[in-house]
Motif scaffolding. Structure first.
Motif, PDB file in Angstrom:
ATOM      1  N   ASP A  20     -11.470   9.958  15.041  1.00  0.00           N
ATOM      2  CA  ASP A  20     -10.586  11.102  15.281  1.00  0.00           C
ATOM      3  C   ASP A  20      -9.138  10.782  14.927  1.00  0.00           C
ATOM      4  O   ASP A  20      -8.386  11.663  14.515  1.00  0.00           O
ATOM      5  N   VAL A  21      -8.737   9.522  15.089  1.00  0.00           N
ATOM      6  CA  VAL A  21      -7.396   9.099  14.663  1.00  0.00           C
ATOM      7  C   VAL A  21      -7.284   9.266  13.147  1.00  0.00           C
ATOM      8  O   VAL A  21      -6.335   9.863  12.634  1.00  0.00           O
ATOM      9  N   THR A  22      -8.274   8.757  12.430  1.00  0.00           N
ATOM     10  CA  THR A  22      -8.297   8.872  10.973  1.00  0.00           C
ATOM     11  C   THR A  22      -8.309  10.344  10.547  1.00  0.00           C
ATOM     12  O   THR A  22      -7.590  10.725   9.617  1.00  0.00           O
ATOM     13  N   ILE A  30      -1.188  12.548   5.838  1.00  0.00           N
ATOM     14  CA  ILE A  30      -0.358  11.360   5.995  1.00  0.00           C
ATOM     15  C   ILE A  30      -1.219  10.138   5.671  1.00  0.00           C
ATOM     16  O   ILE A  30      -2.170   9.839   6.407  1.00  0.00           O
ATOM     17  N   PRO A  31      -0.910   9.431   4.581  1.00  0.00           N
ATOM     18  CA  PRO A  31      -1.643   8.192   4.304  1.00  0.00           C
ATOM     19  C   PRO A  31      -1.412   7.210   5.456  1.00  0.00           C
ATOM     20  O   PRO A  31      -0.298   7.072   5.945  1.00  0.00           O
ATOM     21  N   MET A  32      -2.487   6.554   5.904  1.00  0.00           N
ATOM     22  CA  MET A  32      -2.348   5.689   7.077  1.00  0.00           C
ATOM     23  C   MET A  32      -3.200   4.452   6.949  1.00  0.00           C
ATOM     24  O   MET A  32      -4.010   4.324   6.048  1.00  0.00           O
ATOM     25  N   GLY A  33      -2.984   3.557   7.883  1.00  0.00           N
ATOM     26  CA  GLY A  33      -3.780   2.350   7.971  1.00  0.00           C
ATOM     27  C   GLY A  33      -3.776   1.834   9.391  1.00  0.00           C
ATOM     28  O   GLY A  33      -3.003   2.295  10.232  1.00  0.00           O
ATOM     29  N   PHE A  34      -4.671   0.891   9.651  1.00  0.00           N
ATOM     30  CA  PHE A  34      -4.712   0.212  10.942  1.00  0.00           C
ATOM     31  C   PHE A  34      -4.129  -1.175  10.721  1.00  0.00           C
ATOM     32  O   PHE A  34      -4.517  -1.875   9.787  1.00  0.00           O
ATOM     33  N   TYR A  35      -3.203  -1.565  11.583  1.00  0.00           N
ATOM     34  CA  TYR A  35      -2.475  -2.817  11.405  1.00  0.00           C
ATOM     35  C   TYR A  35      -2.409  -3.590  12.718  1.00  0.00           C
ATOM     36  O   TYR A  35      -2.454  -2.996  13.796  1.00  0.00           O
ATOM     37  N   GLN A  40      -0.070  -6.666  18.596  1.00  0.00           N
ATOM     38  CA  GLN A  40      -0.374  -5.273  18.938  1.00  0.00           C
ATOM     39  C   GLN A  40      -1.123  -4.622  17.779  1.00  0.00           C
ATOM     40  O   GLN A  40      -0.774  -4.835  16.622  1.00  0.00           O
ATOM     41  N   ASN A  41      -2.114  -3.815  18.102  1.00  0.00           N
ATOM     42  CA  ASN A  41      -2.816  -3.033  17.094  1.00  0.00           C
ATOM     43  C   ASN A  41      -2.200  -1.643  17.046  1.00  0.00           C
ATOM     44  O   ASN A  41      -1.862  -1.070  18.092  1.00  0.00           O
ATOM     45  N   GLU A  42      -2.077  -1.117  15.839  1.00  0.00           N
ATOM     46  CA  GLU A  42      -1.549   0.244  15.716  1.00  0.00           C
ATOM     47  C   GLU A  42      -2.153   0.941  14.502  1.00  0.00           C
ATOM     48  O   GLU A  42      -2.610   0.301  13.566  1.00  0.00           O
ATOM     49  N   ALA A  43      -2.148   2.250  14.577  1.00  0.00           N
ATOM     50  CA  ALA A  43      -2.470   3.094  13.438  1.00  0.00           C
ATOM     51  C   ALA A  43      -1.156   3.753  13.058  1.00  0.00           C
ATOM     52  O   ALA A  43      -0.446   4.282  13.919  1.00  0.00           O
ATOM     53  N   SER A  44      -0.806   3.694  11.784  1.00  0.00           N
ATOM     54  CA  SER A  44       0.464   4.296  11.395  1.00  0.00           C
ATOM     55  C   SER A  44       0.424   4.750   9.946  1.00  0.00           C
ATOM     56  O   SER A  44      -0.393   4.283   9.147  1.00  0.00           O
TER      57      SER A  44
END
Length: 93
Positions: A20-22, A30-35, A40-44
């Motif tokens: 659902d985040v994706t 919005i192009p995004m990635g998980f980092y 800390q983990n984030e989706a941005s």
């Protein structure tokens, strides 16, 4: 930016799963990635929006902007905090 911020707060609540985040980022184009950063983990992701060219001749610039959206997630990509949406003009005095 206000629309993206409102949609993020509605769609990216703690407990929201990775799929659902994706889907949220895709729905906002919005192009995004998980980092993983500093433990800390984030989706941005970020998107550049172009303002109106007619504003450039009348005002201080065309109001182009960079909008960024990020949210903390756990190792499985599940949201663990409220999203943060920030914007920055790139062509305005």
């Amino acid at each position: 930016m206000k629309r993206i911020e409102a949609n993020a707060k509605k769609s990216l609540k703690p407990g929201t799963k990775k799929a659902d985040v994706t889907a949220f980022f895709a729905s906002e184009r919005i192009p995004m990635g998980f980092y993983k950063m500093a433990g800390q983990n984030e989706a941005s992701g970020q998107v550049f929006v172009t303002g109106l060219t007619e504003c450039a001749s009348v005002a201080c610039g065309d109001d182009s902007a960079l909008i960024g959206d990020r949210v903390d997630v756990d190792e499985n990509g599940t949201v663990v905090s409220d999203p943060v949406v920030v914007g920055m003009y790139t062509d305005c005095l």
